[in-house]
Design a protein around this motif. Structure first.
Motif, PDB file in Angstrom:
ATOM      1  N   ARG A 104       0.805  -1.224   0.000  1.00 38.69           N
ATOM      2  CA  ARG A 104       0.000   0.000   0.000  1.00 38.69           C
ATOM      3  C   ARG A 104       0.834   1.267   0.000  1.00 38.69           C
ATOM      4  N   ARG A 105       2.002   1.207   0.548  1.00 40.64           N
ATOM      5  CA  ARG A 105       2.797   2.439   0.672  1.00 40.64           C
ATOM      6  C   ARG A 105       3.175   3.015  -0.686  1.00 40.64           C
ATOM      7  N   TYR A 106       3.405   2.142  -1.660  1.00 37.07           N
ATOM      8  CA  TYR A 106       3.842   2.589  -2.982  1.00 37.07           C
ATOM      9  C   TYR A 106       2.832   2.212  -4.066  1.00 37.07           C
ATOM     10  N   ASP A 107       1.575   1.925  -3.683  1.00 39.37           N
ATOM     11  CA  ASP A 107       0.663   1.316  -4.640  1.00 39.37           C
ATOM     12  C   ASP A 107       0.348   2.203  -5.843  1.00 39.37           C
ATOM     13  N   GLU A 108       0.128   3.503  -5.641  1.00 41.60           N
ATOM     14  CA  GLU A 108      -0.265   4.357  -6.757  1.00 41.60           C
ATOM     15  C   GLU A 108       0.884   4.526  -7.751  1.00 41.60           C
ATOM     16  N   ARG A 109       2.061   4.822  -7.256  1.00 44.04           N
ATOM     17  CA  ARG A 109       3.213   4.972  -8.147  1.00 44.04           C
ATOM     18  C   ARG A 109       3.539   3.657  -8.836  1.00 44.04           C
ATOM     19  N   THR A 110       3.514   2.551  -8.086  1.00 45.66           N
ATOM     20  CA  THR A 110       3.856   1.254  -8.654  1.00 45.66           C
ATOM     21  C   THR A 110       2.825   0.821  -9.693  1.00 45.66           C
ATOM     22  N   ALA A 111       1.561   1.152  -9.476  1.00 47.04           N
ATOM     23  CA  ALA A 111       0.533   0.814 -10.462  1.00 47.04           C
ATOM     24  C   ALA A 111       0.831   1.486 -11.799  1.00 47.04           C
ATOM     25  N   THR A 112       1.271   2.721 -11.747  1.00 50.35           N
ATOM     26  CA  THR A 112       1.648   3.423 -12.977  1.00 50.35           C
ATOM     27  C   THR A 112       2.871   2.777 -13.616  1.00 50.35           C
ATOM     28  N   GLN A 113       3.867   2.464 -12.799  1.00 50.31           N
ATOM     29  CA  GLN A 113       5.097   1.871 -13.327  1.00 50.31           C
ATOM     30  C   GLN A 113       4.846   0.499 -13.939  1.00 50.31           C
ATOM     31  N   LEU A 114       3.972  -0.292 -13.322  1.00 49.82           N
ATOM     32  CA  LEU A 114       3.655  -1.603 -13.886  1.00 49.82           C
ATOM     33  C   LEU A 114       3.035  -1.469 -15.268  1.00 49.82           C
ATOM     34  N   GLY A 115       2.106  -0.533 -15.414  1.00 47.99           N
ATOM     35  CA  GLY A 115       1.483  -0.320 -16.711  1.00 47.99           C
ATOM     36  C   GLY A 115       2.480   0.160 -17.749  1.00 47.99           C
ATOM     37  N   ASP A 116       3.307   1.140 -17.370  1.00 48.48           N
ATOM     38  CA  ASP A 116       4.301   1.672 -18.309  1.00 48.48           C
ATOM     39  C   ASP A 116       5.334   0.616 -18.680  1.00 48.48           C
ATOM     40  N   GLY A 117       5.762  -0.177 -17.689  1.00 54.42           N
ATOM     41  CA  GLY A 117       6.749  -1.226 -17.959  1.00 54.42           C
ATOM     42  C   GLY A 117       6.209  -2.306 -18.863  1.00 54.42           C
ATOM     43  N   ALA A 118       4.949  -2.684 -18.664  1.00 54.15           N
ATOM     44  CA  ALA A 118       4.337  -3.705 -19.510  1.00 54.15           C
ATOM     45  C   ALA A 118       4.247  -3.215 -20.952  1.00 54.15           C
ATOM     46  N   ARG A 119       3.848  -1.955 -21.130  1.00 50.32           N
ATOM     47  CA  ARG A 119       3.746  -1.409 -22.486  1.00 50.32           C
ATOM     48  C   ARG A 119       5.113  -1.307 -23.153  1.00 50.32           C
ATOM     49  N   LEU A 120       6.135  -0.919 -22.393  1.00 53.82           N
ATOM     50  CA  LEU A 120       7.490  -0.852 -22.952  1.00 53.82           C
ATOM     51  C   LEU A 120       7.946  -2.234 -23.409  1.00 53.82           C
ATOM     52  N   LEU A 121       7.715  -3.246 -22.577  1.00 56.36           N
ATOM     53  CA  LEU A 121       8.124  -4.607 -22.932  1.00 56.36           C
ATOM     54  C   LEU A 121       7.393  -5.075 -24.183  1.00 56.36           C
ATOM     55  N   LEU A 122       6.113  -4.747 -24.293  1.00 55.01           N
ATOM     56  CA  LEU A 122       5.342  -5.130 -25.473  1.00 55.01           C
ATOM     57  C   LEU A 122       5.834  -4.400 -26.714  1.00 55.01           C
TER      58      LEU A 122
END
Length: 220
Positions: free
Chosen positions: A89-107
């Motif tokens: 929970r401490r980093y959930d909002e920032r990490t949610a954005t990073q997960l999405g951006d990282g997935a798109r970069l990998l794709l």
């Protein structure tokens, strides 16, 4: 058996489980488990307990965010909710954005397949680190965590014992040379060895317990 061999064998027996295995990842050189391990490495590299990072990696899998396409297609709120279920929970909002951006970069850059990243690096560990660090939120520590975990299926990078693993070895009074540590580990894989040493580096109680057990065994 020497005292140092006792220490290492006790450490491996009690703590020689990779973080990927703890997160329920059956690591193979295939896209999904490699991606899940990359996400796990990102979670583990934050200032948060390893147990929370592992639980969160499991939660992401349980809600279906198990590959880059599904992660990229999920809404930001769905990613936030999944992180919260794991306790992240401490980093959930920032990490949610990073997960999405990282997935798109990998794709976009690698067709969603980390094996393509491996091919691009062509056995050069510095190049691989640099490619991995293009992932949003994955810094030097996260890249090293990923390499520690995948070295059994990407053996050209083994043995990979980074500064954190060697810190554990020092705490246990073990050699600081990777080759010597691998020899002492016997049949244990380099990834298991690295994970065990890292646990000793992160938790003084792990090191103290292994040293105490080894002393008792030597005395007997």
């Amino acid at each position: 058996m020497t005292g140092k061999q006792n220490v290492l064998r006790i450490l491996l027996r009690e703590h020689g489980r990779t973080y990927a295995a703890e997160a329920g990842i059956r690591l193979r050189n295939t896209p999904q488990p490699l991606y899940r391990t990359l996400v796990l490495a990102s979670l583990l590299s934050a200032r948060i307990r390893a147990s929370v990072a592992v639980a969160t990696a499991r939660a992401l899998y349980d809600v279906g965010l198990r590959d880059p396409r599904r992660t990229a297609d999920a809404t930001w709120q769905q990613r936030v909710d999944a992180l919260g279920k794991g306790g992240y929970r401490r980093y959930d909002e920032r990490t949610a954005t990073q997960l999405g951006d990282g997935a798109r970069l990998l794709l976009d850059d690698f067709g969603g397949d980390l094996r393509t990243v491996r091919e691009c690096a062509d056995g050069d560990v510095d190049e691989l680190r640099a490619l991995l660090r293009r992932t949003p939120g994955l810094g030097p520590a996260g890249a090293d965590i990923f390499l520690r975990e995948v070295q059994d299926v990407w053996p050209e990078y083994a043995p990979f014992l980074d500064a954190k693993a060697l810190q554990g070895a020092e705490r246990l009074g073990l050699p600081d040379e990777p080759a010597a540590l691998v020899r002492g580990a016997g049949d244990a894989s380099p990834a298991r060895l690295a994970a065990a040493l890292v646990r000793a580096a992160l938790d003084q109680r792990v090191a103290d317990d292994c040293l105490a057990r080894a002393r008792r065994r030597t005395a007997d």
